[in-house]
Motif scaffolding. Sequence first.
Motif, PDB file in Angstrom:
ATOM      1  N   ILE A 126       0.852  -1.195   0.000  1.00 52.05           N
ATOM      2  CA  ILE A 126       0.000   0.000   0.000  1.00 52.05           C
ATOM      3  C   ILE A 126       0.885   1.241   0.000  1.00 52.05           C
ATOM      4  O   ILE A 126       1.808   1.359   0.801  1.00 52.05           O
ATOM      5  CB  ILE A 126      -0.904   0.009   1.246  1.00 52.05           C
ATOM      6  N   LYS A 131      -2.319   4.687  -4.516  1.00 50.46           N
ATOM      7  CA  LYS A 131      -3.707   5.023  -4.206  1.00 50.46           C
ATOM      8  C   LYS A 131      -4.293   6.035  -5.186  1.00 50.46           C
ATOM      9  O   LYS A 131      -5.508   6.216  -5.245  1.00 50.46           O
ATOM     10  CB  LYS A 131      -3.802   5.584  -2.785  1.00 50.46           C
ATOM     11  N   PHE A 136      -7.183   0.250  -2.057  1.00 48.83           N
ATOM     12  CA  PHE A 136      -6.609  -0.848  -1.279  1.00 48.83           C
ATOM     13  C   PHE A 136      -7.524  -1.221  -0.125  1.00 48.83           C
ATOM     14  O   PHE A 136      -8.227  -0.373   0.434  1.00 48.83           O
ATOM     15  CB  PHE A 136      -5.251  -0.457  -0.692  1.00 48.83           C
ATOM     16  N   SER A 137      -7.472  -2.488   0.229  1.00 43.90           N
ATOM     17  CA  SER A 137      -8.130  -2.930   1.455  1.00 43.90           C
ATOM     18  C   SER A 137      -7.231  -2.584   2.633  1.00 43.90           C
ATOM     19  O   SER A 137      -6.125  -2.058   2.461  1.00 43.90           O
ATOM     20  CB  SER A 137      -8.333  -4.449   1.415  1.00 43.90           C
ATOM     21  N   SER A 138      -7.687  -2.916   3.817  1.00 41.34           N
ATOM     22  CA  SER A 138      -6.796  -2.868   4.977  1.00 41.34           C
ATOM     23  C   SER A 138      -5.618  -3.801   4.723  1.00 41.34           C
ATOM     24  O   SER A 138      -5.732  -4.767   3.963  1.00 41.34           O
ATOM     25  CB  SER A 138      -7.547  -3.341   6.233  1.00 41.34           C
ATOM     26  N   GLY A 139      -4.494  -3.535   5.352  1.00 43.83           N
ATOM     27  CA  GLY A 139      -3.326  -4.384   5.174  1.00 43.83           C
ATOM     28  C   GLY A 139      -3.534  -5.764   5.768  1.00 43.83           C
ATOM     29  O   GLY A 139      -4.077  -5.898   6.867  1.00 43.83           O
ATOM     30  N   TYR A 140      -3.097  -6.789   5.033  1.00 45.97           N
ATOM     31  CA  TYR A 140      -3.240  -8.153   5.539  1.00 45.97           C
ATOM     32  C   TYR A 140      -1.904  -8.765   5.941  1.00 45.97           C
ATOM     33  O   TYR A 140      -1.862  -9.856   6.504  1.00 45.97           O
ATOM     34  CB  TYR A 140      -3.918  -9.063   4.500  1.00 45.97           C
ATOM     35  N   ARG A 245       2.822  -2.452   4.353  1.00 51.51           N
ATOM     36  CA  ARG A 245       1.832  -3.518   4.425  1.00 51.51           C
ATOM     37  C   ARG A 245       1.364  -3.904   3.034  1.00 51.51           C
ATOM     38  O   ARG A 245       1.224  -3.058   2.161  1.00 51.51           O
ATOM     39  CB  ARG A 245       0.623  -3.085   5.266  1.00 51.51           C
ATOM     40  N   GLY A 247      -1.679  -5.018   0.711  1.00 50.28           N
ATOM     41  CA  GLY A 247      -3.124  -4.844   0.718  1.00 50.28           C
ATOM     42  C   GLY A 247      -3.744  -5.463  -0.521  1.00 50.28           C
ATOM     43  O   GLY A 247      -3.072  -5.648  -1.540  1.00 50.28           O
ATOM     44  N   THR A 257     -14.742  -2.047  -1.832  1.00 47.49           N
ATOM     45  CA  THR A 257     -13.563  -1.788  -1.001  1.00 47.49           C
ATOM     46  C   THR A 257     -13.859  -1.842   0.493  1.00 47.49           C
ATOM     47  O   THR A 257     -13.137  -2.491   1.263  1.00 47.49           O
ATOM     48  CB  THR A 257     -12.947  -0.424  -1.347  1.00 47.49           C
ATOM     49  N   SER A 261     -12.334  -4.616   3.025  1.00 49.57           N
ATOM     50  CA  SER A 261     -11.545  -4.173   4.189  1.00 49.57           C
ATOM     51  C   SER A 261     -12.139  -4.705   5.485  1.00 49.57           C
ATOM     52  O   SER A 261     -11.414  -5.131   6.398  1.00 49.57           O
ATOM     53  CB  SER A 261     -11.479  -2.643   4.236  1.00 49.57           C
ATOM     54  N   VAL A 264     -11.079  -8.286   5.863  1.00 53.20           N
ATOM     55  CA  VAL A 264      -9.678  -8.397   6.283  1.00 53.20           C
ATOM     56  C   VAL A 264      -9.543  -8.046   7.765  1.00 53.20           C
ATOM     57  O   VAL A 264      -8.851  -8.739   8.520  1.00 53.20           O
ATOM     58  CB  VAL A 264      -8.773  -7.486   5.426  1.00 53.20           C
TER      59      VAL A 264
END
Length: 291
Positions: A126, A131, A136-140, A245, A247, A257, A261, A264
């Motif tokens: 991310i 962006k 992006f989703s939350s970081g996984y 992170r 994502g 999105t 998120s 996640v």
Amino acid sequence: MHLLNRPLATALCSAVALCAALTGCSAQPEEKASGKDGTATSCTPGGLATKVPGKLTVGTDRPAYAPWFADDDPSNGKGFESAVAYAVAKRLGYDRDDVVWQNVPFNSSFAPGAKKFDFDINQVSISEARKKAVAFSSGYYDVRQAVVALKSSKAAKARSLAGLKDLKLGAQVGTTSLDVINDLVEPTQRPAVYQRNDFAKSALKNGQVDAIVVDLPTAFYITGAEVPEAKVVGQFPTSRRNTERFGLVLDRDSGLTSCVSAAVDALRETGTLATLEKKWLSEAVDAPVLT
């Protein structure tokens, strides 16, 4: 059709109002999440507005490298990212048979333009720059970058960033690995840039570069399974300011999105992400920090 007389209509309206006030008479509200534009987005399991109705299309690159995937087959559920993708799909209400994998080159996943996938999972970090083109989703996964060098090389003896400065370093194009070389090491030689990590590994084995930079799990896989004559020299320092992170990548204006998120975040809160990381990335143990 006969019109209702006024007393009967009034009675019916009162009954409807009374029923609406009772929990048992009213439909339960769907789970909502706030979309990018602030509007409510339905996250009803299996009811998302996906590219293909009733299916969840997930993109990733080929070859699909270990330890993120196994046997170059994203659909087998093996490897950290394959397992994460199916876990997210389950949270969204999609069975394994409802997940459709699509081949998407790494750099294309976060390039500007409409996407044919619902989300992409391919070790994409991310960043604010990315962006501007995608969501992006939350970081996984919290990422750490590392240096890999042949055991017999002078690079293998590096113990600090200064020890890397005069080396010929290499990394895959468009990656944060390359950014770390340029922004943190600031080498005296222009780094070698490769279209794929496979090419970078070949350059390392052939002595065309002194060392390559990849994420830490990949570094341990390279040295443990692919280039046993190489070693993980060390990892780069991280801080709250420069935490990196991975994502899930979505279309910039995707209505999914917030729901992705939320999925996640739920996997993190329940400990599922930690369990999957321990299972598939357990070899990525601590390496010396290069300061």
